[in-house]
Motif scaffolding. Structure first.
Motif, short mmCIF file in Angstrom:
data_model
loop_
_atom_site.label_atom_id
_atom_site.label_comp_id
_atom_site.label_asym_id
_atom_site.label_seq_id
_atom_site.Cartn_x
_atom_site.Cartn_y
_atom_site.Cartn_z
N VAL A 110 -1.53 5.35 57.35
CA VAL A 110 -1.94 5.99 56.10
C VAL A 110 -3.28 5.41 55.69
CG1 VAL A 110 -1.42 6.33 53.66
CG2 VAL A 110 0.41 6.48 55.35
N ALA A 111 -4.30 6.24 55.69
CA ALA A 111 -5.64 5.78 55.32
C ALA A 111 -5.83 5.71 53.81
CB ALA A 111 -6.71 6.69 55.94
N LYS A 112 -5.22 6.65 53.06
CA LYS A 112 -5.42 6.70 51.61
C LYS A 112 -4.33 7.52 50.97
CE LYS A 112 -8.87 9.13 50.14
NZ LYS A 112 -10.24 9.62 49.85
N ALA A 113 -3.95 7.14 49.75
CA ALA A 113 -2.98 7.89 48.96
C ALA A 113 -3.48 7.96 47.53
CB ALA A 113 -1.60 7.25 49.01
N GLU A 114 -3.51 9.17 46.95
CA GLU A 114 -4.05 9.38 45.61
C GLU A 114 -3.13 10.28 44.80
OE1 GLU A 114 -8.87 9.08 45.75
OE2 GLU A 114 -7.96 10.96 46.43
N LEU A 115 -3.14 10.05 43.49
CA LEU A 115 -2.41 10.88 42.55
C LEU A 115 -3.40 11.72 41.76
CD1 LEU A 115 0.15 11.71 40.90
CD2 LEU A 115 -0.36 9.76 39.41
N LEU A 116 -3.17 13.03 41.69
CA LEU A 116 -4.01 13.96 40.92
C LEU A 116 -3.14 14.63 39.86
CD1 LEU A 116 -5.43 13.77 43.84
CD2 LEU A 116 -6.60 15.83 43.15
N ALA A 117 -3.62 14.62 38.61
CA ALA A 117 -2.85 15.21 37.51
C ALA A 117 -3.80 15.61 36.39
CB ALA A 117 -1.80 14.23 37.00
N ASP A 118 -3.39 16.62 35.63
CA ASP A 118 -4.09 17.05 34.43
C ASP A 118 -3.27 16.67 33.21
OD1 ASP A 118 -5.94 18.15 36.10
OD2 ASP A 118 -5.27 20.22 35.85
N HIS A 119 -3.94 16.20 32.15
CA HIS A 119 -3.24 15.88 30.91
C HIS A 119 -4.17 16.14 29.74
CE1 HIS A 119 -5.11 11.85 29.89
NE2 HIS A 119 -5.57 12.07 31.10
N MET A 120 -3.59 16.18 28.53
CA MET A 120 -4.33 16.53 27.32
C MET A 120 -4.70 15.26 26.56
SD MET A 120 -4.24 19.76 27.77
CE MET A 120 -4.94 20.34 26.23
N VAL A 121 -5.95 15.20 26.10
CA VAL A 121 -6.44 14.10 25.28
C VAL A 121 -7.09 14.69 24.03
CG1 VAL A 121 -6.79 12.54 27.22
CG2 VAL A 121 -8.65 14.03 26.50
N GLU A 122 -7.06 13.90 22.96
CA GLU A 122 -7.64 14.37 21.70
C GLU A 122 -9.16 14.37 21.78
OE1 GLU A 122 -7.44 13.39 16.91
OE2 GLU A 122 -6.19 12.28 18.35
N LYS A 123 -9.75 15.48 21.37
CA LYS A 123 -11.20 15.62 21.42
C LYS A 123 -11.80 15.07 20.14
CE LYS A 123 -14.81 19.07 22.29
NZ LYS A 123 -15.08 20.51 22.51
N LYS A 124 -12.72 14.13 20.28
CA LYS A 124 -13.38 13.51 19.14
C LYS A 124 -14.75 14.13 18.93
CE LYS A 124 -11.00 9.10 19.79
NZ LYS A 124 -11.18 7.64 19.98
N ASP A 125 -15.07 14.37 17.63
CA ASP A 125 -16.38 14.93 17.29
C ASP A 125 -17.44 13.85 17.41
OD1 ASP A 125 -15.19 17.34 16.78
OD2 ASP A 125 -14.92 16.91 14.64
N GLU A 126 -18.48 14.13 18.15
CA GLU A 126 -19.56 13.18 18.33
C GLU A 126 -20.70 13.53 17.36
OE1 GLU A 126 -20.74 13.23 22.35
OE2 GLU A 126 -18.85 12.40 23.11
N LYS A 127 -21.06 12.58 16.51
CA LYS A 127 -22.14 12.80 15.56
C LYS A 127 -23.48 12.57 16.23
CE LYS A 127 -19.38 11.37 11.59
NZ LYS A 127 -19.29 10.43 10.45
N PRO A 128 -24.40 13.50 16.08
CA PRO A 128 -25.72 13.31 16.72
C PRO A 128 -26.47 12.14 16.09
CG PRO A 128 -25.75 15.21 15.26
CD PRO A 128 -24.32 14.76 15.33
N LYS A 129 -27.10 11.35 16.88
CA LYS A 129 -27.87 10.21 16.41
C LYS A 129 -29.24 10.67 15.89
CE LYS A 129 -25.68 6.98 19.59
NZ LYS A 129 -25.93 5.98 20.68
N SER A 130 -29.61 10.14 14.73
CA SER A 130 -30.90 10.50 14.15
C SER A 130 -32.02 9.80 14.90
CB SER A 130 -30.93 10.10 12.67
OG SER A 130 -30.72 8.71 12.54
N GLU A 131 -33.09 10.51 15.09
CA GLU A 131 -34.23 9.96 15.81
C GLU A 131 -35.05 9.08 14.87
OE1 GLU A 131 -36.43 13.13 17.42
OE2 GLU A 131 -34.85 13.77 18.81
N LYS A 132 -35.38 7.90 15.33
CA LYS A 132 -36.15 6.96 14.55
C LYS A 132 -37.63 7.11 14.88
CE LYS A 132 -32.43 3.57 14.29
NZ LYS A 132 -32.04 2.16 14.57
#
Length: 227
Positions: free
Chosen positions: A140-162
């Motif tokens: 066995v050269a390699k073994a991997e687990l693949l799965a999809d799951h749900m995560v909460e999406k967080k709003d990203e505030k844009p950074k003000s340019e200085k």
């Protein structure tokens, strides 16, 4: 030129050694190793909840005879728990005397542990990469687990340019001082209205969380534990 099997092996080994040495001028040729026998993979399907008996093992052809080695195959299993599988030769009658048709057994571990990290995982797959070398050894050269799951999406505030220039900074400082003076006079007038607005806003329910689908990939442990 008539040669038997032993003469052919000796002549081929001599020519191949001469091509590797570099001291002789030999016409270039390649030496390919082939799989001697057909090997298959045997695995027991997961047990159904309503069935008391274990289901029959499922057999899948892995490496065919006369295939050029080394070679790899990627097998996909729909498993949500740790499992085992075995590799053996398909036809025991073609094997030499006293040679067992069982090659090896493998155990894939870590599936249950990794799935505990994900919430409501879907499309669960375990991909196992099997390899056969020039000595017809299956690993066995390699073994991997693949799965999809749900995560909460967080709003990203844009950074003000200085502003980096000094003139811009000085103008910004002056505008801040004048704005602070005007704000002090306006705060006294807006205190009453602010209290009422905060009370009204506090009664509003928070917005529902937004989820997004994320695909995860994790490495698993595959160990060999005999034939």
């Amino acid at each position: 030129l008539g040669m038997n099997g032993d003469d052919s092996v000796c002549l081929g080994a001599t020519l191949f050694a001469a091509s590797l040495s570099g001291e002789f001028r030999v016409k270039k040729f390649t030496l390919n190793d082939l799989a001697l026998f057909t090997s298959v993979l045997s695995i027991v399907p997961p047990k159904a909840d309503s069935d008391d008996e274990l289901p029959a093992a499922k057999t899948i052809e892995l490496f065919d005879a006369a295939e050029q080695t080394p070679l790899t195959r990627v097998m996909t299993f729909k498993r949500a728990e740790d499992f085992t599988f075995s590799v053996h030769y398909s036809d025991a009658s073609q094997l030499p005397h006293s040679i067992s048709p069982n090659c090896s057994r493998f155990e894939v571990e870590g599936v249950t542990k990794e799935l505990m990290r994900y919430k409501n995982a879907t499309k669960i797959q375990v991909k196992v990469t099997l390899a056969i070398d020039s000595s017809n050894m299956v690993t066995v050269a390699k073994a991997e687990l693949l799965a999809d799951h749900m995560v909460e999406k967080k709003d990203e505030k844009p950074k003000s340019e200085k502003k980096k220039d000094k003139k811009g900074k000085s103008k910004e400082a002056k505008s801040n001082t004048t704005a602070a003076e005007t704000n002090q006079t306006e705060e006294a007038d807006k205190n009453a209205t602010d209290v009422n607005s905060t009370d009204a806003s506090s009664t509003e329910p928070p917005p529902p969380p937004v989820y997004k689908k994320v695909s995860e990939r994790a490495s698993l442990k595959a160990s060999r534990f005999g034939a």
